[in-house]
Structure formats: structure tokens, C-alpha cells
Design a protein around this motif. Sequence first.
Motif, PDB file in Angstrom:
ATOM      1  N   GLU A  23      26.640 -47.910  37.719  1.00 37.18           N
ATOM      2  CA  GLU A  23      27.860 -48.310  37.001  1.00 37.18           C
ATOM      3  C   GLU A  23      28.702 -49.234  37.878  1.00 37.18           C
ATOM      4  O   GLU A  23      28.798 -49.032  39.086  1.00 37.18           O
ATOM      5  CB  GLU A  23      28.686 -47.066  36.633  1.00 37.18           C
ATOM      6  N   LYS A  81      26.661 -56.351  37.134  1.00 34.16           N
ATOM      7  CA  LYS A  81      25.480 -56.964  36.515  1.00 34.16           C
ATOM      8  C   LYS A  81      25.860 -57.995  35.457  1.00 34.16           C
ATOM      9  O   LYS A  81      25.300 -59.086  35.430  1.00 34.16           O
ATOM     10  CB  LYS A  81      24.601 -55.911  35.832  1.00 34.16           C
ATOM     11  N   GLU A 114      20.574 -54.066  27.306  1.00 36.31           N
ATOM     12  CA  GLU A 114      20.082 -52.779  26.787  1.00 36.31           C
ATOM     13  C   GLU A 114      21.029 -51.668  27.205  1.00 36.31           C
ATOM     14  O   GLU A 114      21.624 -51.764  28.286  1.00 36.31           O
ATOM     15  CB  GLU A 114      18.679 -52.498  27.323  1.00 36.31           C
ATOM     16  N   PRO A 115      21.187 -50.591  26.454  1.00 38.04           N
ATOM     17  CA  PRO A 115      20.627 -50.493  25.111  1.00 38.04           C
ATOM     18  C   PRO A 115      21.319 -51.506  24.209  1.00 38.04           C
ATOM     19  O   PRO A 115      22.510 -51.763  24.384  1.00 38.04           O
ATOM     20  CB  PRO A 115      20.955 -49.062  24.691  1.00 38.04           C
ATOM     21  N   ARG A 120      22.667 -47.948  20.366  1.00 36.59           N
ATOM     22  CA  ARG A 120      23.545 -47.975  21.554  1.00 36.59           C
ATOM     23  C   ARG A 120      24.827 -47.175  21.292  1.00 36.59           C
ATOM     24  O   ARG A 120      25.266 -46.400  22.138  1.00 36.59           O
ATOM     25  CB  ARG A 120      23.910 -49.440  21.897  1.00 36.59           C
ATOM     26  N   LEU A 129      26.026 -44.124  23.648  1.00 36.95           N
ATOM     27  CA  LEU A 129      27.162 -44.249  24.570  1.00 36.95           C
ATOM     28  C   LEU A 129      28.366 -43.431  24.129  1.00 36.95           C
ATOM     29  O   LEU A 129      29.207 -43.052  24.949  1.00 36.95           O
ATOM     30  CB  LEU A 129      27.529 -45.715  24.811  1.00 36.95           C
ATOM     31  N   PHE A 131      16.520 -44.355  23.725  1.00 40.37           N
ATOM     32  CA  PHE A 131      16.555 -45.599  24.508  1.00 40.37           C
ATOM     33  C   PHE A 131      15.239 -46.368  24.279  1.00 40.37           C
ATOM     34  O   PHE A 131      15.238 -47.594  24.162  1.00 40.37           O
ATOM     35  CB  PHE A 131      16.728 -45.312  26.006  1.00 40.37           C
ATOM     36  N   ARG A 144      14.621 -49.975  22.618  1.00 34.44           N
ATOM     37  CA  ARG A 144      13.870 -50.980  23.391  1.00 34.44           C
ATOM     38  C   ARG A 144      12.733 -51.565  22.566  1.00 34.44           C
ATOM     39  O   ARG A 144      12.466 -52.767  22.613  1.00 34.44           O
ATOM     40  CB  ARG A 144      13.337 -50.316  24.676  1.00 34.44           C
ATOM     41  N   ARG A 199      20.038 -54.689  32.086  1.00 32.38           N
ATOM     42  CA  ARG A 199      19.318 -53.407  32.038  1.00 32.38           C
ATOM     43  C   ARG A 199      18.048 -53.494  31.194  1.00 32.38           C
ATOM     44  O   ARG A 199      17.989 -54.183  30.195  1.00 32.38           O
ATOM     45  CB  ARG A 199      20.160 -52.256  31.459  1.00 32.38           C
ATOM     46  N   PHE A 200      17.039 -52.722  31.630  1.00 36.29           N
ATOM     47  CA  PHE A 200      15.782 -52.614  30.875  1.00 36.29           C
ATOM     48  C   PHE A 200      15.118 -51.312  31.309  1.00 36.29           C
ATOM     49  O   PHE A 200      15.810 -50.334  31.609  1.00 36.29           O
ATOM     50  CB  PHE A 200      14.929 -53.875  31.131  1.00 36.29           C
ATOM     51  N   SER A 234      16.222 -48.637  34.013  1.00 39.04           N
ATOM     52  CA  SER A 234      17.384 -47.777  33.757  1.00 39.04           C
ATOM     53  C   SER A 234      16.952 -46.449  33.161  1.00 39.04           C
ATOM     54  O   SER A 234      17.587 -45.420  33.414  1.00 39.04           O
ATOM     55  CB  SER A 234      18.375 -48.469  32.810  1.00 39.04           C
ATOM     56  N   THR A 235      15.884 -46.434  32.366  1.00 39.25           N
ATOM     57  CA  THR A 235      15.429 -45.159  31.784  1.00 39.25           C
ATOM     58  C   THR A 235      14.859 -44.263  32.882  1.00 39.25           C
ATOM     59  O   THR A 235      15.122 -43.054  32.922  1.00 39.25           O
ATOM     60  CB  THR A 235      14.386 -45.396  30.671  1.00 39.25           C
ATOM     61  N   TYR A 245      18.166 -43.237  35.003  1.00 40.82           N
ATOM     62  CA  TYR A 245      19.174 -42.386  34.356  1.00 40.82           C
ATOM     63  C   TYR A 245      18.561 -41.128  33.729  1.00 40.82           C
ATOM     64  O   TYR A 245      19.042 -40.022  33.951  1.00 40.82           O
ATOM     65  CB  TYR A 245      19.931 -43.174  33.265  1.00 40.82           C
ATOM     66  N   GLN A 246      17.518 -41.307  32.882  1.00 42.94           N
ATOM     67  CA  GLN A 246      16.963 -40.122  32.222  1.00 42.94           C
ATOM     68  C   GLN A 246      15.956 -39.406  33.133  1.00 42.94           C
ATOM     69  O   GLN A 246      15.805 -38.189  33.053  1.00 42.94           O
ATOM     70  CB  GLN A 246      16.291 -40.508  30.889  1.00 42.94           C
ATOM     71  N   ASP A 291      32.440 -43.939  29.167  1.00 44.98           N
ATOM     72  CA  ASP A 291      31.357 -43.606  28.246  1.00 44.98           C
ATOM     73  C   ASP A 291      30.530 -42.448  28.816  1.00 44.98           C
ATOM     74  O   ASP A 291      30.776 -41.958  29.921  1.00 44.98           O
ATOM     75  CB  ASP A 291      30.526 -44.844  27.865  1.00 44.98           C
ATOM     76  N   PHE A 295      27.727 -41.982  30.312  1.00 50.38           N
ATOM     77  CA  PHE A 295      27.105 -41.965  31.635  1.00 50.38           C
ATOM     78  C   PHE A 295      28.111 -42.214  32.753  1.00 50.38           C
ATOM     79  O   PHE A 295      27.986 -41.650  33.834  1.00 50.38           O
ATOM     80  CB  PHE A 295      25.935 -42.952  31.684  1.00 50.38           C
TER      81      PHE A 295
HETATM   82  P1  TMP Z   1      26.250 -50.684  30.337  1.00 50.77           P
HETATM   83  O1  TMP Z   1      26.083 -51.650  29.212  1.00 50.77           O
HETATM   84  O2  TMP Z   1      27.656 -50.478  30.766  1.00 50.77           O
HETATM   85  O3  TMP Z   1      25.337 -50.923  31.449  1.00 50.77           O
HETATM   86  O4  TMP Z   1      25.977 -49.258  29.647  1.00 50.77           O
HETATM   87  C1  TMP Z   1      24.769 -48.766  29.325  1.00 50.77           C
HETATM   88  C2  TMP Z   1      24.726 -47.322  29.730  1.00 50.77           C
HETATM   89  O5  TMP Z   1      23.499 -46.777  29.263  1.00 50.77           O
HETATM   90  C3  TMP Z   1      24.749 -47.142  31.243  1.00 50.77           C
HETATM   91  O6  TMP Z   1      25.557 -46.034  31.554  1.00 50.77           O
HETATM   92  C4  TMP Z   1      23.325 -46.813  31.576  1.00 50.77           C
HETATM   93  C5  TMP Z   1      22.789 -46.169  30.322  1.00 50.77           C
HETATM   94  N1  TMP Z   1      21.345 -46.366  30.106  1.00 50.77           N
HETATM   95  C6  TMP Z   1      20.497 -45.278  30.237  1.00 50.77           C
HETATM   96  O7  TMP Z   1      20.961 -44.160  30.518  1.00 50.77           O
HETATM   97  N2  TMP Z   1      19.166 -45.438  30.016  1.00 50.77           N
HETATM   98  C7  TMP Z   1      18.619 -46.668  29.678  1.00 50.77           C
HETATM   99  O8  TMP Z   1      17.398 -46.775  29.485  1.00 50.77           O
HETATM  100  C8  TMP Z   1      19.519 -47.791  29.558  1.00 50.77           C
HETATM  101  C9  TMP Z   1      18.958 -49.140  29.195  1.00 50.77           C
HETATM  102  C10 TMP Z   1      20.865 -47.591  29.792  1.00 50.77           C
END
Ligand code: TMP
Length: 220
Positions: free
Chosen positions: A13, A17, A40-41, A51, A55, A71, A75, A97-98, A101-102, A105-106, A160, A162
Motif C-alpha cells: 500500500e 505505483k 487490477e482488480p 473490484r 474493496l 480476484f 483477472r 497490479r497483476f 498481488s494475489t 495478499y491472498q 479499504d 486491505f
Molecule cells: P489499489 O488499487 O489501491 O492497489 O487497491 C487494490 C487492493 O486490492 C490492494 O489493497 C491490493 C488488493 N489486491 C489483492 O488483495 N489481490 C489481488 O490479486 C489484487 C490485484 C489486489
Amino acid sequence: MSTGKFITFEGGEGAGKSTQVRLLSNSLQRHGKKIVMTREPGGSIKAEAIRKLLLEGRVAKFGPFAEALLFSLARDDHLESVIRPTLNKGSWVICDRFMDSTLAYQGAGGNLPASLIRALERTVVGDTIPDLTILIDLPPEIGIGRAQARQKQNTGGDPDRFEAMNMKFHTRLRKAFLDIAENAPDRCVVFDGQAPPDELAKKIWDLVSQRYSLAPKIAM
Ligand code: TMP
């Protein structure tokens, strides 16, 4: 006709980017490249709808597996309706992001096995793997501070789904992104997100222009 290049930006975060996606896209356009800037998303009509669900945190109660599936679903549509057609036309895709990030994050963040995320990746992404991934690395304390300030300025509202996670989560994310980059050195390049934005943009441009032999434009 040759296909375009697919460049993704990744990071935690508040890494900056979105600014760098815009600055690189502008530079490439000035060099005559046709660009689609996306994220993405999201990035397609259906994926933007997904998305919103993700979020706003409406999927969170179903757990990280449900989030990883959504996600991936977003995608899949983004790839089919935007990314692949753009690359096939010879234009470049610059994506905020692509797939990494999965995994971060996940996978690392949500404690899902990497093998499961990789299986989703193989199914959805197939061979549309980015040509280059720019990872903007930043200590999470700095990134979260930046994200909170931005959130206040834009909406005056809450973080949001995350952004609201605790510092342990964000520390795991940072390590996960660095591990991904270390395991894919031909694709991923790590940049220090603490550098001033214009300095960072110059470093990114130097890399991209060298990698793709983009000669400097000579003023006429
Ligand atoms: P952002 O547009 O601010 O980067 O927000 C997208 C949020 O979604 C960010 O917290 C990261 C999260 N995210 C995932 O958890 N998994 C994913 O695969 C993607 C693409 C984003």
C-alpha cells in the motif's frame, strides 16, 4: 505483427505505483508507443464491478479463498477483454497490479497455500505472463502512512479492506513481494519506493528504454 509488451507494477500500500504507471505510460507515448494503462482488480467493466465488492470488504467474510477466486475471475475478464486484445494489436499494456498481488495478499497475507494460487494463475493467466514487473518496495510504516493521507484527501473516509489490515500483515506482504522478485529475476526488478517520484521515474525509464532498445528522442 509483433505483440506489444506487458509491464506490471507491484508493491504494498502507498508504494506510489499509480504515479509511476502514469509517468512510464507518458514516456512511452512520447516515444510513439501505443499504450493501454490499466489496473487490477478492475480494468474491464465486469472486473470493475468485482473490484467494488472486494474493496468494500463484502467478500471478506467468505475468507481469502473466496477473495482469491474473485480476484482471479476479475483477472480472467480483464485478460480476455482488454489485455490480450491490446497486446495482439501490438500496443503495450501497463498494469497497476497483476498476478503477484494475489500471491502476496491472498497467499502470504491470507495464508492460502502458494500451490493453490499458482494453480489459479496457470488456469487464468496461462502464458500471458508479464514481460516485465516493476516492484516498488517500501517499508510498510511509510506506505500505510501515505495511503492513509491519500484516503483522507480523496474521500475523507475509511481505509479499504486491505489498507485496514495490521502491520504484521503488511510486513508479510513486503517479504512476499521481495521473495517473488528474487524467484523471478528475469521478469522482476525491485526499486526503492523511498526515492522521490521523479528520480524513481527516471530509473524506471532507464530500465525500460534499455531493455526494449528505445532510443532517446532527438529534439528537431
Ligand atoms: P489499489 O488499487 O489501491 O492497489 O487497491 C487494490 C487492493 O486490492 C490492494 O489493497 C491490493 C488488493 N489486491 C489483492 O488483495 N489481490 C489481488 O490479486 C489484487 C490485484 C489486489
